[in-house]
Design an enzyme around this catalytic site. Structure first.
Site, PDB file in Angstrom:
ATOM      1  CE  LYS A 184     -23.891  81.757 -82.151  1.00 55.53           C
ATOM      2  NZ  LYS A 184     -24.853  82.373 -83.404  1.00 55.53           N
ATOM      3  CD  GLU A 260     -22.484  66.566 -89.088  1.00 55.10           C
ATOM      4  OE1 GLU A 260     -22.534  66.473 -90.645  1.00 55.10           O
ATOM      5  OE2 GLU A 260     -22.341  65.551 -88.559  1.00 55.10           O
ATOM      6  CB  CYS A 294     -24.979  70.945 -95.709  1.00 53.60           C
ATOM      7  SG  CYS A 294     -26.043  70.052 -94.872  1.00 53.60           S
TER       8      CYS A 294
HETATM    9  P1  NAP Z   1     -21.736  80.124 -90.652  1.00 53.72           P
HETATM   10  O1  NAP Z   1     -21.619  81.368 -91.079  1.00 53.72           O
HETATM   11  O2  NAP Z   1     -20.542  79.138 -90.501  1.00 53.72           O
HETATM   12  O3  NAP Z   1     -22.452  80.148 -89.372  1.00 53.72           O
HETATM   13  C1  NAP Z   1     -23.077  78.979 -88.696  1.00 53.72           C
HETATM   14  C2  NAP Z   1     -22.979  79.342 -87.182  1.00 53.72           C
HETATM   15  O4  NAP Z   1     -21.571  79.522 -86.625  1.00 53.72           O
HETATM   16  C3  NAP Z   1     -24.054  80.347 -86.953  1.00 53.72           C
HETATM   17  O5  NAP Z   1     -24.306  80.259 -85.421  1.00 53.72           O
HETATM   18  C4  NAP Z   1     -22.798  81.680 -86.647  1.00 53.72           C
HETATM   19  O6  NAP Z   1     -23.411  82.537 -85.696  1.00 53.72           O
HETATM   20  C5  NAP Z   1     -21.724  80.711 -86.125  1.00 53.72           C
HETATM   21  N1  NAP Z   1     -20.410  81.334 -86.102  1.00 53.72           N
HETATM   22  C6  NAP Z   1     -20.054  82.165 -87.006  1.00 53.72           C
HETATM   23  N2  NAP Z   1     -18.986  82.808 -86.889  1.00 53.72           N
HETATM   24  C7  NAP Z   1     -18.544  82.237 -85.770  1.00 53.72           C
HETATM   25  C8  NAP Z   1     -17.137  82.303 -85.056  1.00 53.72           C
HETATM   26  N3  NAP Z   1     -16.135  83.045 -85.367  1.00 53.72           N
HETATM   27  N4  NAP Z   1     -17.051  81.731 -83.863  1.00 53.72           N
HETATM   28  C9  NAP Z   1     -18.225  80.925 -83.694  1.00 53.72           C
HETATM   29  N5  NAP Z   1     -19.204  80.846 -84.278  1.00 53.72           N
HETATM   30  C10 NAP Z   1     -19.322  81.463 -85.232  1.00 53.72           C
HETATM   31  O7  NAP Z   1     -22.648  79.282 -91.388  1.00 53.72           O
HETATM   32  P2  NAP Z   1     -24.334  79.636 -91.964  1.00 53.72           P
HETATM   33  O8  NAP Z   1     -23.945  80.527 -93.247  1.00 53.72           O
HETATM   34  O9  NAP Z   1     -25.112  80.066 -90.787  1.00 53.72           O
HETATM   35  O10 NAP Z   1     -24.805  78.296 -92.490  1.00 53.72           O
HETATM   36  C11 NAP Z   1     -24.381  77.728 -93.762  1.00 53.72           C
HETATM   37  C12 NAP Z   1     -23.415  76.752 -93.732  1.00 53.72           C
HETATM   38  O11 NAP Z   1     -23.611  75.486 -92.743  1.00 53.72           O
HETATM   39  C13 NAP Z   1     -23.318  76.090 -95.205  1.00 53.72           C
HETATM   40  O12 NAP Z   1     -22.015  75.872 -95.429  1.00 53.72           O
HETATM   41  C14 NAP Z   1     -23.853  74.631 -94.795  1.00 53.72           C
HETATM   42  O13 NAP Z   1     -23.450  73.789 -96.020  1.00 53.72           O
HETATM   43  C15 NAP Z   1     -23.325  74.387 -93.429  1.00 53.72           C
HETATM   44  N6  NAP Z   1     -24.354  73.544 -92.963  1.00 53.72           N
HETATM   45  C16 NAP Z   1     -23.781  72.188 -93.014  1.00 53.72           C
HETATM   46  C17 NAP Z   1     -24.601  70.937 -92.540  1.00 53.72           C
HETATM   47  C18 NAP Z   1     -24.035  69.738 -92.195  1.00 53.72           C
HETATM   48  O14 NAP Z   1     -24.823  68.853 -91.377  1.00 53.72           O
HETATM   49  N7  NAP Z   1     -23.133  69.408 -92.771  1.00 53.72           N
HETATM   50  C19 NAP Z   1     -25.852  70.924 -92.168  1.00 53.72           C
HETATM   51  C20 NAP Z   1     -26.425  72.684 -92.393  1.00 53.72           C
HETATM   52  C21 NAP Z   1     -25.772  73.585 -92.734  1.00 53.72           C
HETATM   53  P3  NAP Z   1     -23.895  83.865 -86.281  1.00 53.72           P
HETATM   54  O15 NAP Z   1     -25.121  83.568 -86.937  1.00 53.72           O
HETATM   55  O16 NAP Z   1     -24.219  84.643 -85.015  1.00 53.72           O
HETATM   56  O17 NAP Z   1     -22.891  84.636 -87.183  1.00 53.72           O
END
Ligand code: NAP
Length: 487
Positions: A184, A260, A294
């Protein structure tokens, strides 16, 4: 890049759901618009899956699992190897596509394609190195055999900031291990993942091994899959609040889980640092992916004796960057991914100023259209300001100072996150003792980037658990089975 190139790469993408080897529309035919963040115009529309579509994708993954697990490891590896070569061959088109949906300059997208493709190559090599153990029990009466088996069907949820690499870090090891999957991608950037699915299918991945679902009803479509007893693993890259919710949902099925999550990386510059290296490292750690990483340096913690010079040099480099549409020649800073992200960055800078911080350079939104924010350096920011406690995810570098090493380490560890830390010193002993004292999963010593397909990427504390890449990466997709043999 010409407008014709842009149209060509977007039109080449299959925009349906990829289920059981077929592209299909969502039930009811709804779609989600994908925008270009530099123009705010719609680039393409992709299928908007329903709960029923999500379940169909898991059905396909479950149906393919036994056959895929039985496929010779070499065959699985060869598919990954071919996909690596194909991604590299098509890197210019894929980079343009990524820039159009995500905003970063094409040079940065190319760097991500190279990095993301490396996980396909790395795990193509790991697929034939899955090994067990054979030993004698302590009393000598039995033999102990351990073997590794694929975990089973996986759900992979990925973010928008690295639309290819965050997928290949999961897909590569899962394919190598013999797992099937439902992927997804983030709603802002699904096109790169859909293009990758096409490539993997063309490279011989059997139907149903990889299924891709795009949806705007994310929680509603994902939760039933997470709670489905046929699912065996959940792997998520994204924000910490969503990660916490998914861990709760996964508890019922006692899934294998990899998380992650977010980061709040400290960037430590000691008095004995080589400032040329520190400023180069800071530019990379802060500005790679426009700060939307991140691993982005979030807090610059600099020894008081070098803080002024470091801040001035960093501000000079940040101010010299060219801002513009990522497809334009010479652009170094593109737009942030959407209005929400840009507004959050602006709020954090305002809050830092309200706390008494000084804007040395930047500090404003820019451009008539698109979600642009100027590269910004802030000094004199008290550590109570939000910019030190929250993930910035933008081109903003707040600097604070320290006097003694233990103070620097205390400040660095004063966060719920624990993904990565960077430290700059020319003293080996200080580097090692500081690296050991930092509460993070990764440390960069005199370097501003740690990501490497051969290294275990991952965090501790609220940055999650599990590792991607390295020899550790495939273990997340394998179960250990022990067979006791009486003689
Ligand atoms: P996010 O809002 O948590 O979304 C990430 C993914 O989760 C998207 O595909 C999103 O889908 C999905 N999602 C959102 N709500 C959900 C729910 N209730 N149930 C299941 N899936 C759900 O994060 P983001 O803003 O896209 O990404 C930024 C974050 O990712 C930052 O905090 C960053 O640090 C972190 N990150 C961490 C790493 C690591 O390796 N540690 C690497 C890259 C990024 P939708 O787009 O459809 O909402």
């Amino acid at each position: 890049m010409s407008v014709q190139d842009e149209t060509r790469v977007v039109e080449a993408v299959q925009t349906g759901l990829f289920v059981g080897g077929e592209w299909r529309q969502a039930t009811g035919g709804r779609t989600i618009d994908v925008d270009d963040p530099s123009t705010e115009q719609v680039l393409a529309s992709v299928a908007d899956a329903t709960v029923e579509d999500g379940r169909a994708a898991l059905d396909a993954a479950v149906a393919a699992q036994a056959g895929w697990a039985a496929t010779p490891p070499r065959d699985r590896g060869e598919i990954l190897r071919r996909a690596f070569e194909e991604v590299v061959r098509r890197k210019d088109d894929l980079a343009l596509l990524m820039t159009l949906e995500m905003g970063k300059p094409v040079a940065e997208s190319l760097a991500e394609i190279t990095y993301g493709a490396e996980f396909l190559r790395w795990f193509s090599e790991e697929s034939v190195r899955i090994a067990g153990r054979w030993s004698t029990s302590p009393n000598g009466a039995t033999r102990l055999m351990t073997t590794k088996q694929p975990v089973g069907p996986c759900l992979m949820i990925t973010p928008w900031n690295f639309p290819l690499a965050m997928g290949t870090r999961k897909i590569g090891p899962a394919i190598a291990a013999g797992c099937t999957m439902v992927v997804k991608p983030a709603s802002q950037t699904p096109l790169t993942m859909l293009a990758l699915a096409q490539i993997l299918a063309e490279c011989g991945l059997p139907d149903g091994v990889l299924n891709v679902v795009t949806t705007s009803s994310t929680g509603e479509v994902m939760e039933p899959l997470i709670r489905d007893p046929r699912l065996r693993k959940l792997t998520f890259t994204g924000s910490t609040p969503v990660g916490r919710r998914l861990v709760e949902q996964s508890a019922q099925g006692l899934l294998r889980v990899s998380m992650e999550l977010g980061g709040n990386a400290p960037f430590l510059v000691f008095a004995d640092a080589d400032l040329d290296k520190a400023v180069d490292g800071a530019m990379l750690a802060k500005m790679r992916n426009l700060g939307e990483a991140c691993t982005a340096a979030n807090r610059f913690i600099v020894h008081e004796s070098v803080a002024e010079e470091f801040g001035a040099r960093l501000a000079e480099r940040m101010a010299a960057l060219t801002i513009g549409r990522g497809t334009d020649e010479g652009v170094q800073v593109g737009p942030l991914v959407d209005a929400k992200q840009r507004d959050k960055v602006a709020e954090l800078v305002q809050d830092a100023v309200d706390h008494g911080g000084t804007v040395v350079t930047g500090g404003r939104t820019t451009g008539e259209r698109g979600y642009f924010y100027e590269p910004t350096v802030l000094t004199g920011v008290p550590t109570q300001a939000r910019v030190f406690g929250e993930e910035i995810f933008g081109p903003v570098a707040p600097i604070t100072t320290f006097a003694a090493d233990d103070e620097a380490i205390r400040l660095a560890n004063d966060t719920e996150y624990g993904l990565v830390a960077y430290l700059f010193t020319e003293n080996l002993s200080r580097a090692l003792t500081t690296a050991e004292a930092l509460e993070t999963g990764m440390v960069g010593v005199n370097q501003g980037v740690v990501s490497n397909p051969a290294a275990p990427f991952g965090g501790v504390k609220a940055s999650g658990f599990g590792r991607e890449g390295g020899v550790e990466g495939i273990e997340e997709y394998l179960e250990t089975k022990y067979v006791g043999i009486a003689l």
